[in-house]
Every structure is written in C-alpha cells, then in structure tokens.
Design an enzyme around this catalytic site. Structure first.
Site, PDB file in Angstrom:
ATOM      1  CE1 TYR A  33      -3.686  -0.573   3.211  1.00  0.00           C
ATOM      2  CE2 TYR A  33      -1.405  -1.113   3.655  1.00  0.00           C
ATOM      3  CZ  TYR A  33      -2.480  -1.105   2.807  1.00  0.00           C
ATOM      4  OH  TYR A  33      -2.340  -1.622   1.535  1.00  0.00           O
ATOM      5  CE  LYS A 149      -0.518   1.883   1.841  1.00  0.00           C
ATOM      6  NZ  LYS A 149      -0.672   0.867   0.806  1.00  0.00           N
ATOM      7  CD  GLU A 182      -3.482   0.530  -7.543  1.00  0.00           C
ATOM      8  OE1 GLU A 182      -2.479   1.088  -7.079  1.00  0.00           O
ATOM      9  OE2 GLU A 182      -4.631   0.694  -7.090  1.00  0.00           O
ATOM     10  CG  LEU A 207      -2.256   4.045  -2.942  1.00  0.00           C
ATOM     11  CD1 LEU A 207      -3.337   4.629  -2.032  1.00  0.00           C
ATOM     12  CD2 LEU A 207      -1.451   2.991  -2.192  1.00  0.00           C
TER      13      LEU A 207
HETATM   14  N1  PDD Z   1       0.998  -1.480  -0.753  1.00  0.00           N
HETATM   15  N2  PDD Z   1      -1.035   0.291  -5.027  1.00  0.00           N
HETATM   16  C1  PDD Z   1      -1.555  -0.491  -4.063  1.00  0.00           C
HETATM   17  C2  PDD Z   1      -2.906  -1.091  -4.275  1.00  0.00           C
HETATM   18  C3  PDD Z   1      -0.825  -0.727  -2.882  1.00  0.00           C
HETATM   19  O1  PDD Z   1      -1.363  -1.480  -1.917  1.00  0.00           O
HETATM   20  C4  PDD Z   1       0.462  -0.154  -2.735  1.00  0.00           C
HETATM   21  C5  PDD Z   1       1.284  -0.355  -1.492  1.00  0.00           C
HETATM   22  C6  PDD Z   1       0.970   0.649  -3.775  1.00  0.00           C
HETATM   23  C7  PDD Z   1       2.319   1.320  -3.681  1.00  0.00           C
HETATM   24  O2  PDD Z   1       2.297   2.356  -2.742  1.00  0.00           O
HETATM   25  P1  PDD Z   1       3.615   2.810  -1.945  1.00  0.00           P
HETATM   26  O3  PDD Z   1       4.648   3.096  -2.984  1.00  0.00           O
HETATM   27  O4  PDD Z   1       3.196   3.992  -1.204  1.00  0.00           O
HETATM   28  O5  PDD Z   1       4.031   1.651  -1.069  1.00  0.00           O
HETATM   29  C8  PDD Z   1       0.188   0.854  -4.895  1.00  0.00           C
HETATM   30  C9  PDD Z   1       1.594  -1.711   0.521  1.00  0.00           C
HETATM   31  C10 PDD Z   1       3.091  -1.750   0.492  1.00  0.00           C
HETATM   32  C11 PDD Z   1       0.964  -2.927   1.163  1.00  0.00           C
HETATM   33  O6  PDD Z   1      -0.242  -3.035   1.064  1.00  0.00           O
HETATM   34  O7  PDD Z   1       1.662  -3.723   1.781  1.00  0.00           O
END
Ligand code: PDD
Length: 287
Positions: A33, A149, A182, A207
C-alpha cells in the site's frame, strides 16, 4: 457528500466498496500500500510514493494492476470525486483473487487494486504540532522485510493500541540492543547534543519513509546538519528534540517517551522549522 472508492476498475459508493473473500490481501496480507498527503489541492511527493510502490511490488513479484499513468488518473479521479483538498489517498494492490493456497496463483491472475480518499481536519494536526505527542518504546517483533510497505501490519496495529492504552499516540520499535528503529507508522528522528539531526539508516530494519527522504532535502536547504546513524533509546532520551514523520502527519514533535520528558517537555524548534518549509520544497502535483 457520499464518499467514493475505486475498486478493481469501478468507482463505487464507499459503503459498497468490497473485495472478494478470497482476495490474497484478505487471506495472507499478500499486498502492498501507499498513503499520500494532499494539501491545498496538491498531491505531495507523488513520484516518490509511486517509485516506492514499484519497489514494493517488485520485491513481492506482484504485477502492476495498470500502467503508472493510468494509476495517476485513478488517484486524481478518486480525489476529485471525494472533493479532497486537504487529506490523503490510500492505495492498496494485492496479488489478486485465487482459491486459497499459500503458493502464488497462476501468473495471469490480475492484481487487485483499491483506492480510497478522505479529507483530514487540519486543526487536529495543528493541535498535535503545537502540543506535541507522547510515545512509548516497544521491542520490535516484526519480520525483517519491513522495508517493503506491505499490508501485513498486525504488529504495528497492536503497538499503536498499546500506545493508546498507555495514554500515548505512537509506539517506537526498538531492537534487541536498545537501538531505535521506527514508529508503528512513522520514522523517528532526534536532534543530538551537537545540534545534528539524526535518523536511522534505511538500508534495512525500517521503512524508507517518503517524508523522511524529502525531509533530508528540506534539512539541506535549511543548512541543518544531518546524520544517518544508529542511536539508542538512552541517546534519544537525552536528545534536544525528538520527532516522528509520516505522510499523514509530516512531522509531529515527541514531548515524552515512556512517561519521561524529552528536553523541557515542549515541542522543539527544529521540527517546527522543517514543518514550515516542507510543503514548499516537496514535489507537488495538481489533482
Ligand atoms: N505509514 N514507517 C512505517 C512503519 C510506516 O507505516 C510509515 C507510514 C512510515 C513513514 O513513511 P512515509 O513518510 O512514506 O509516510 C514509516 C503510513 C502513513 C500508514 O501506514 O498509514
């Protein structure tokens, strides 16, 4: 106004947006996703999100459900139909529908695709930015391919719930040596004693957040020194500033971890400076 979702080729009312019971996303979390921010009618960092989608699909050997250009049309149309000016889109691609079997289905099984979009209340985000958020630490219990992801988010959901039950808004995963990884849905940053902005390298174990990548552009533009290195919980607790980043929130200050204040227990100035400059520097695509 009724919400509309895009499901496998059709725009349908949200309440009727369904996938098959044998979709592999549903049975095996066999899918990936992306979540992308929309602000002032502009999609933020679309190219980087689609590049990461491509990487996730490639790693899992799932074929694109349509061309990149066609997907951009669908994303725009879903945002338009939901009249989203400030909010986000969510897109999910799975290995498709097939009789339940752990091994991959026939190569010609089409991938499933779902796109939803919603408006977000910017006052809630502004309040979190002004007040900061609380976090807890937790031992990371996820698989070692969190660089993909994937929709397999059970440990992340359990961690966020545990944070909520502890009166916090984020859970920070920590490895067996006490090194910060994270957040449950965010990347973690700190400003160290020398004033350097520090975040963990993204080669593996976390991620590679798109907000994280763009934030590095922002820091460079603002002449903020940056280091990708490992840091411990101990070091984080002694930091001048801690914050978390994700497409949904850009950059939330963390004012306490495990009930103990970070610095003076108030949001710091570095995260604020970065947040203010972020939108100008990020790539923006008209809906
Ligand atoms: N989550 N680490 C994890 C485990 C995440 O699920 C996310 C983002 C990030 C940050 O990634 P980005 O900057 O590309 O949004 C880091 C999304 C927003 C979610 O699961 O809703």
């Amino acid at each position: 106004m009724p919400r509309i979702a895009y499901v496998n080729g059709r725009y349908v009312p949200h309440a009727q947006a369904m996938v098959h019971v044998e979709d592999r996303g549903y049975q095996f979390a066999d899918g990936v996703y992306e979540v992308c921010e929309v602000r002032h009618g502009l999609i933020v960092d679309l190219s980087r999100h689609l590049d990461r989608l491509n990487r996730s699909l490639t790693e899992l050997r799932i074929t694109w459900p349509m061309s990149r250009a066609a997907l951009i049309l669908v994303l725009r149309e879903t945002l338009r139909r939901n009249r989203v000016k400030n909010g986000l889109f969510y897109l999910q691609v799975t290995r498709g529908v097939a009789r339940r079997d752990h091994v991959f289905p026939a190569a010609d099984t089409p991938a499933s695709i779902v796109v939803t979009a919603k408006s977000t209340d910017r006052t809630v985000i502004a309040r979190k930015n002004a007040q900061g958020i609380k976090a807890i630490t937790l031992k990371d219990n996820r698989w070692d391919r969190v660089d993909i992801k994937s929709v397999g988010l059970l440990p992340n959901a359990l961690a966020r719930q545990q944070a909520k039950e502890a009166g916090a808004q984020e859970a920070i995963f920590v490895d067996e040596n006490g090194i910060v990884k994270e957040g449950a849905a965010t990347n973690v940053w700190m400003v160290d004693a020398q004033g350097t902005l520090v975040t963990r390298p993204a080669e593996h174990g976390i991620l590679r957040g798109i907000t994280r990548t763009t934030l590095m552009d922002v820091a460079a533009r603002l002449d903020i020194r940056i280091a990708e290195r490992f840091f411990s919980v101990e070091e984080m607790m002694a930091a001048r500033e801690v914050f978390i980043t994700a497409a949904t929130s850009i950059c939330f200050p963390v004012i306490s971890v495990d009930g103990k204040p970070i610095a003076n227990g108030h949001p710091g100035s570095v995260s604020q400076k970065i947040r203010e400059a972020f939108f100008d520097i990020a790539e923006k695509t008209a809906i």
